[in-house]
Design a protein around this motif. Structure first.
Motif, short mmCIF file in Angstrom:
data_model
loop_
_atom_site.label_atom_id
_atom_site.label_comp_id
_atom_site.label_asym_id
_atom_site.label_seq_id
_atom_site.Cartn_x
_atom_site.Cartn_y
_atom_site.Cartn_z
N ASP A 2 0.83 -1.21 0.00
CA ASP A 2 0.00 0.00 0.00
C ASP A 2 0.86 1.26 0.00
O ASP A 2 0.56 2.23 -0.70
CB ASP A 2 -0.94 0.01 1.21
CG ASP A 2 -2.07 -1.00 1.10
OD1 ASP A 2 -2.27 -1.53 -0.02
OD2 ASP A 2 -2.73 -1.27 2.12
N MET A 3 1.94 1.24 0.78
CA MET A 3 2.81 2.41 0.83
C MET A 3 3.50 2.65 -0.52
O MET A 3 3.65 3.79 -0.96
CB MET A 3 3.84 2.25 1.94
CG MET A 3 3.25 2.36 3.34
SD MET A 3 4.49 2.30 4.65
CE MET A 3 5.29 3.89 4.45
N LEU A 4 3.92 1.55 -1.18
CA LEU A 4 4.52 1.71 -2.50
C LEU A 4 3.49 2.21 -3.51
O LEU A 4 3.81 3.02 -4.39
CB LEU A 4 5.13 0.39 -2.97
CG LEU A 4 6.49 0.02 -2.39
CD1 LEU A 4 6.96 -1.32 -2.94
CD2 LEU A 4 7.54 1.10 -2.70
N MET A 5 2.25 1.73 -3.39
CA MET A 5 1.20 2.17 -4.30
C MET A 5 0.97 3.68 -4.17
O MET A 5 0.73 4.38 -5.16
CB MET A 5 -0.10 1.40 -4.00
CG MET A 5 -1.21 1.63 -5.01
SD MET A 5 -0.87 0.95 -6.64
CE MET A 5 -0.95 2.41 -7.65
N GLU A 6 1.07 4.20 -2.96
CA GLU A 6 0.92 5.64 -2.75
C GLU A 6 2.02 6.42 -3.48
O GLU A 6 1.83 7.58 -3.83
CB GLU A 6 0.98 5.95 -1.26
CG GLU A 6 -0.23 5.46 -0.48
CD GLU A 6 -0.08 5.69 1.02
OE1 GLU A 6 0.94 6.31 1.42
OE2 GLU A 6 -0.96 5.25 1.77
N LYS A 7 3.15 5.75 -3.71
CA LYS A 7 4.26 6.38 -4.42
C LYS A 7 4.30 5.99 -5.90
O LYS A 7 5.28 6.22 -6.59
CB LYS A 7 5.58 6.02 -3.74
CG LYS A 7 5.70 6.59 -2.33
CD LYS A 7 6.92 6.09 -1.61
CE LYS A 7 7.13 6.83 -0.28
NZ LYS A 7 5.94 7.01 0.55
N GLY A 8 3.19 5.39 -6.38
CA GLY A 8 3.06 5.08 -7.81
C GLY A 8 3.72 3.79 -8.25
O GLY A 8 3.98 3.61 -9.44
N ILE A 9 3.98 2.86 -7.31
CA ILE A 9 4.63 1.60 -7.65
C ILE A 9 3.71 0.44 -7.27
O ILE A 9 3.39 0.25 -6.09
CB ILE A 9 5.97 1.42 -6.91
CG1 ILE A 9 6.87 2.66 -7.05
CG2 ILE A 9 6.67 0.15 -7.38
CD1 ILE A 9 7.43 2.87 -8.43
N MET A 10 3.28 -0.35 -8.28
CA MET A 10 2.46 -1.52 -8.03
C MET A 10 3.34 -2.76 -7.91
O MET A 10 4.08 -3.10 -8.84
CB MET A 10 1.44 -1.75 -9.16
CG MET A 10 0.31 -0.77 -9.22
SD MET A 10 -0.86 -1.23 -10.54
CE MET A 10 -1.60 -2.72 -9.85
#
Length: 363
Positions: A323-331
């Motif tokens: 989830d934290m990576l997704m917030e930074k645009g990384i799936m």
């Protein structure tokens, strides 16, 4: 006697865990999203495949080829004539090939062996045919194959053994010496389904594909896909190769007009684009080296990989981490579903995507 519709449902098809593929990026609202969650080709698809597909799209009102013969002929050429046209079978993705093999060999009550963490359809698809599933887990923490465990787990009901090299989601592989020993000891009435869809990315000196074992006459079916190296994930096209005896048997359940005309032409086009394959492999292997070095600098535990992805042990709980990576645009993808609780799989992308991942991890 019950008169409800549920009374005729097959017991082994009652609702259980199902395979869920990776998700597509959400609406980004202008934000750049790097999808490193589905092991797709970082460069997209072969230009020759695109050209062939667009040309074929003009004829989608017409039925496609009745058989897969033209694609099999292209595969013979791609394999430098080491196999003949009767030894290939094509289908709508490597997953459908797995389904086809289970349909061909499994009766209710037969046993299949696989080794978690692994590709979930081995278990899910086996259940569709009433197979007893025997999980001989990979050895932790190395994620090496437990060859002795597999051999000891074989019974008279064992029909199929799934082996994967390189393995999804761990990235580990089965060395040649281990496979040589295994095929010398396995009973002759068992089919080894050898999933090698990531074989192009392997560069270990002792890595080996299924080809020499098929040529030697072993009961192995090697599964391949056009989704990874060739970038045709959206076209759902794959193939396998085996001895002529096994392949001709499986072909009895190959449906006519099975492959869409666009998939056939795109696959043939992709096979003709060797420069794209070379560029893809180079991109993945260079990206793999880059990420391994960066993970080490950051102190992130990872496993050496022979695929186009890594499995990592994140410094946070898996879903909090993703989830934290997704917030930074990384799936990226948590892989508890694949039998690796707490771990996360990260696809190798373009250098831009890889650097964005490392930047996000540093933050």
């Amino acid at each position: 006697m019950s008169n409800t519709i549920e009374s005729i449902f097959k017991s082994h098809l009652k609702p259980k865990k199902v395979y869920q593929g990776g998700k597509n990026p959400p609406a980004s609202h202008g934000k750049k999203i790097y999808k490193l969650s589905s092991n797709e080709n970082p460069l997209g698809q072969s230009p020759k495949a695109t050209e062939a597909l667009l040309k074929a799209a003009k004829n989608i009102a017409v039925y496609p080829d009745q058989t897969d013969i033209r694609l099999r002929e292209a595969l013979v050429k791609d394999f430098d004539g080491q196999l003949n046209v009767d030894q290939f079978i094509c289908g709508n993705s490597g997953s459908e090939i797995i389904d086809m093999l289970l349909r061909a060999f499994i009766n209710e009550g037969d046993e299949v062996i696989y080794s978690n963490p692994c590709f979930l359809p081995y278990a899910v698809f086996s259940r569709w045919y009433g197979a007893k599933q025997v999980d001989i887990p990979l050895l932790y923490p190395s994620y090496d194959l437990d060859i002795e465990g597999i051999l000891n787990g074989i019974t008279e009901k064992t029909k199929i053994i799934f082996l994967t090299s390189p393995n999804n989601p761990t990235g580990t592989y089965i060395p040649k010496s281990v496979l040589d020993d295994f095929f010398n000891r396995i009973p002759k009435n068992i089919v080894v389904v050898f999933d090698e869809v990531y074989r192009h990315f392997a560069d270990a000196k002792d890595y080996i594909s299924g080809l020499p074992y098929v040529k030697a006459g072993h009961n192995i079916v090697a599964i391949n896909s056009f989704s990874k190296t060739y970038g045709l994930a959206g076209q759902r096209i794959g193939y396998c190769y085996a001895t002529a005896t096994i392949a001709n048997y499986i072909r009895q359940i190959h449906k006519p007009f099975l492959l869409p005309i666009t998939s056939i032409e795109a696959a043939i086009g992709a096979l003709n684009d060797t420069s794209f394959v070379t560029k893809t492999v180079k991109t993945v292997q260079e990206g793999r080296n880059y990420l391994a070095n960066e993970f080490a600098k950051l102190g992130i535990k990872y496993w050496p990989s022979q695929g186009n992805f890594f499995i990592v042990d994140p410094p946070l709980p898996e879903f909090e981490f993703t989830d934290m990576l997704m917030e930074k645009g990384i799936m990226v993808r948590p892989v508890s579903q694949f039998g690796a609780p707490g771990k996360v799989r990260i696809t190798i992308g373009t250098q831009e995507a890889n650097e964005a991942l490392i930047k996000a991890l540093k933050k």
